[in-house]
Design a protein around this motif. Structure first.
Motif, PDB file in Angstrom:
ATOM      1  N   ARG A 205      35.978  39.958  47.609  1.00  0.00           N
ATOM      2  CA  ARG A 205      36.413  41.167  46.904  1.00  0.00           C
ATOM      3  C   ARG A 205      36.405  42.411  47.778  1.00  0.00           C
ATOM      4  O   ARG A 205      36.824  43.475  47.326  1.00  0.00           O
ATOM      5  N   ASP A 206      35.941  42.290  49.007  1.00  0.00           N
ATOM      6  CA  ASP A 206      36.021  43.379  49.983  1.00  0.00           C
ATOM      7  C   ASP A 206      36.754  42.835  51.203  1.00  0.00           C
ATOM      8  O   ASP A 206      36.399  41.788  51.731  1.00  0.00           O
TER       9      ASP A 206
ATOM     10  N   VAL B  72      42.313  38.449  44.243  1.00  0.00           N
ATOM     11  CA  VAL B  72      42.600  39.150  45.500  1.00  0.00           C
ATOM     12  C   VAL B  72      43.657  38.382  46.294  1.00  0.00           C
ATOM     13  O   VAL B  72      44.583  38.989  46.854  1.00  0.00           O
TER      14      VAL B  72
ATOM     15  N   HIS C 129      38.586  47.304  48.399  1.00  0.00           N
ATOM     16  CA  HIS C 129      37.542  46.829  47.489  1.00  0.00           C
ATOM     17  C   HIS C 129      38.202  46.563  46.137  1.00  0.00           C
ATOM     18  O   HIS C 129      38.996  47.379  45.665  1.00  0.00           O
ATOM     19  N   PHE C 130      37.859  45.427  45.533  1.00  0.00           N
ATOM     20  CA  PHE C 130      38.461  45.033  44.268  1.00  0.00           C
ATOM     21  C   PHE C 130      37.392  44.791  43.219  1.00  0.00           C
ATOM     22  O   PHE C 130      36.359  44.192  43.508  1.00  0.00           O
ATOM     23  N   GLU C 131      37.653  45.261  42.012  1.00  0.00           N
ATOM     24  CA  GLU C 131      36.830  44.932  40.851  1.00  0.00           C
ATOM     25  C   GLU C 131      37.705  44.072  39.945  1.00  0.00           C
ATOM     26  O   GLU C 131      38.823  44.462  39.611  1.00  0.00           O
ATOM     27  N   VAL C 132      37.182  42.900  39.588  1.00  0.00           N
ATOM     28  CA  VAL C 132      37.947  41.926  38.810  1.00  0.00           C
ATOM     29  C   VAL C 132      37.216  41.663  37.503  1.00  0.00           C
ATOM     30  O   VAL C 132      36.021  41.369  37.496  1.00  0.00           O
TER      31      VAL C 132
ATOM     32  N   GLU D 265      36.799  39.156  55.175  1.00  0.00           N
ATOM     33  CA  GLU D 265      36.470  39.308  53.756  1.00  0.00           C
ATOM     34  C   GLU D 265      34.962  39.177  53.584  1.00  0.00           C
ATOM     35  O   GLU D 265      34.308  38.411  54.288  1.00  0.00           O
TER      36      GLU D 265
ATOM     37  N   ILE E  88      42.637  42.399  37.930  1.00  0.00           N
ATOM     38  CA  ILE E  88      42.027  43.465  38.728  1.00  0.00           C
ATOM     39  C   ILE E  88      41.976  44.740  37.888  1.00  0.00           C
ATOM     40  O   ILE E  88      43.002  45.230  37.419  1.00  0.00           O
TER      41      ILE E  88
ATOM     42  N   ASP F  86      38.746  34.919  46.744  1.00  0.00           N
ATOM     43  CA  ASP F  86      38.883  35.329  45.350  1.00  0.00           C
ATOM     44  C   ASP F  86      40.325  35.127  44.878  1.00  0.00           C
ATOM     45  O   ASP F  86      41.250  35.652  45.498  1.00  0.00           O
TER      46      ASP F  86
END
Length: 108
Positions: free
Chosen positions: A72-73, A13, A91-94, A67, A100, A10
């Motif tokens: 995203r994790d 990330v 953990h990422f929310e984009v 990953e 982000i 990502d």
């Protein structure tokens, strides 16, 4: 086996990990949406206070081991001058703009 930062899937990330490891606070902040939030071990934290304390003033460093979820994790070894090294999950929310909007971390 550690995944090279340049090979993370990502783009947001990948830029996040790169900014952390370069200790580049300005670039790091540019990656976040204006109303970004974060949590540490399941508890929401003040974003600015947390990143200053846990990343930038304590020389944080991420080495990604794994990953999932399209990058995203992450599972990574995180180290800083305060806590030493620990195995962590991220953990990422984009958002659609590529920034982000939220990240969550904690011990893995």
């Amino acid at each position: 086996m550690t995944i090279q930062t340049s090979r993370l899937s990502d783009p947001a990330v990948r830029a996040f990990v790169s900014a952390v490891n370069a200790h580049d606070r300005e670039r790091f902040m540019d990656l976040l949406a204006p109303d970004a939030t974060m949590a540490d071990d399941g508890t929401d934290r003040d974003l600015t206070d947390w990143i200053d304390r846990e990343i930038f003033s304590s020389h944080g460093h991420l080495e990604v081991d794994k990953e999932t979820n399209h990058g995203r994790d992450l599972v990574a070894h995180y180290s800083n001058d305060t806590w030493g090294e620990m195995r962590t999950r991220w953990h990422f929310e984009v958002g659609e703009d590529g920034r982000i909007s939220r990240f969550e971390t904690g011990q893995a």
